[in-house]
Design a protein around this motif. Structure first.
Motif, short mmCIF file in Angstrom:
data_model
loop_
_atom_site.label_atom_id
_atom_site.label_comp_id
_atom_site.label_asym_id
_atom_site.label_seq_id
_atom_site.Cartn_x
_atom_site.Cartn_y
_atom_site.Cartn_z
N UNK A 17 31.90 44.65 50.83
CA UNK A 17 31.38 43.38 50.60
C UNK A 17 32.38 42.80 49.61
N UNK A 18 32.78 41.51 49.82
CA UNK A 18 33.72 40.85 48.67
C UNK A 18 33.20 39.65 48.25
N UNK A 19 32.92 39.58 47.11
CA UNK A 19 32.45 38.08 46.48
C UNK A 19 34.04 37.51 45.78
N UNK A 20 34.36 36.72 46.31
CA UNK A 20 35.77 36.11 45.77
C UNK A 20 35.45 34.68 45.16
N UNK A 21 36.30 34.57 44.11
CA UNK A 21 36.21 33.33 43.34
C UNK A 21 37.69 32.71 43.55
N UNK A 22 37.61 31.48 44.17
CA UNK A 22 38.86 30.85 44.19
C UNK A 22 38.81 29.55 43.20
N UNK A 23 40.12 29.38 42.57
CA UNK A 23 40.31 28.20 41.81
C UNK A 23 40.61 27.12 42.59
N UNK A 52 36.52 32.81 34.76
CA UNK A 52 36.42 33.57 35.98
C UNK A 52 35.46 34.97 35.87
N UNK A 53 35.62 35.55 34.62
CA UNK A 53 35.00 36.54 34.06
C UNK A 53 33.43 36.46 34.01
N UNK A 54 33.03 35.22 33.57
CA UNK A 54 31.69 34.75 33.36
C UNK A 54 30.94 34.66 34.68
N UNK A 108 43.30 37.58 39.21
CA UNK A 108 44.57 36.87 39.36
C UNK A 108 45.71 36.85 38.02
N UNK A 109 44.96 36.87 36.92
CA UNK A 109 45.66 36.92 35.64
C UNK A 109 46.25 38.21 35.21
N UNK A 110 47.12 37.95 34.02
CA UNK A 110 47.43 39.19 33.49
C UNK A 110 46.69 39.84 32.72
N UNK A 111 46.75 41.28 32.44
CA UNK A 111 45.74 41.89 31.71
C UNK A 111 45.74 41.28 30.09
N UNK A 135 46.84 40.60 37.92
CA UNK A 135 48.03 40.12 38.42
C UNK A 135 47.84 40.33 40.07
N UNK A 136 46.51 40.25 40.61
CA UNK A 136 46.31 40.40 41.79
C UNK A 136 46.24 38.79 42.74
N UNK A 137 46.10 39.14 43.96
CA UNK A 137 46.35 37.87 44.72
C UNK A 137 45.02 37.18 44.70
N UNK A 138 43.95 37.60 44.30
CA UNK A 138 42.57 36.84 44.26
C UNK A 138 41.97 37.54 43.32
#
Length: 123
Positions: free
Chosen positions: A37-43, A55-57, A82-85, A103-106
């Protein structure tokens, strides 16, 4: 509507849809493929300096709701962002178990799709 859902899958799908009524800056979706299962958040709009917080919240809240509805700990297989560490990237081990990739694609949370068929806990 999420509270009265027959399964976690229905509850999370409704939760994603309801979240879309609150804000149109992000879009949430739930998919299932090959037992994951994938829960995805798109901006939809750039979140700027608030990207990490937003995103984290939202992802952490979704995971918390899912665990509460099923009265169980849902272990994550992976978290992708998607963001840098950030400098505090070590704290992500506390927020999300499993592997966290920056740094992922989603932006996603991935877990065993079997949880989607879990009936809600009796309260």
């Amino acid at each position: 509507a999420s509270l009265t859902s027959p399964t976690l899958g229905v509850a999370l799908t409704r939760w994603c849809r309801h979240h879309g009524l609150l804000t149109d800056d992000i879009r949430l979706s739930l998919t299932e493929r090959n037992g994951v299962a994938t829960l995805q958040l798109d901006e939809v709009r750039g979140l700027g300096e608030f990207q990490e917080f937003c995103v984290v919240s939202v992802l952490r809240n979704a995971l918390g709701v899912a665990c509460w509805l099923t009265d169980s700990h849902i272990p994550l297989q992976a978290t992708t962002l998607r963001f840098a560490p950030p400098q505090h990237h070590d704290s992500y081990r506390v927020l999300f178990d499993g592997t966290t990739t920056f740094n992922a694609t989603a932006h996603t949370l991935q877990f065993d799709a079997g949880y989607l068929r879990t009936t809600r806990a009796t309260r």
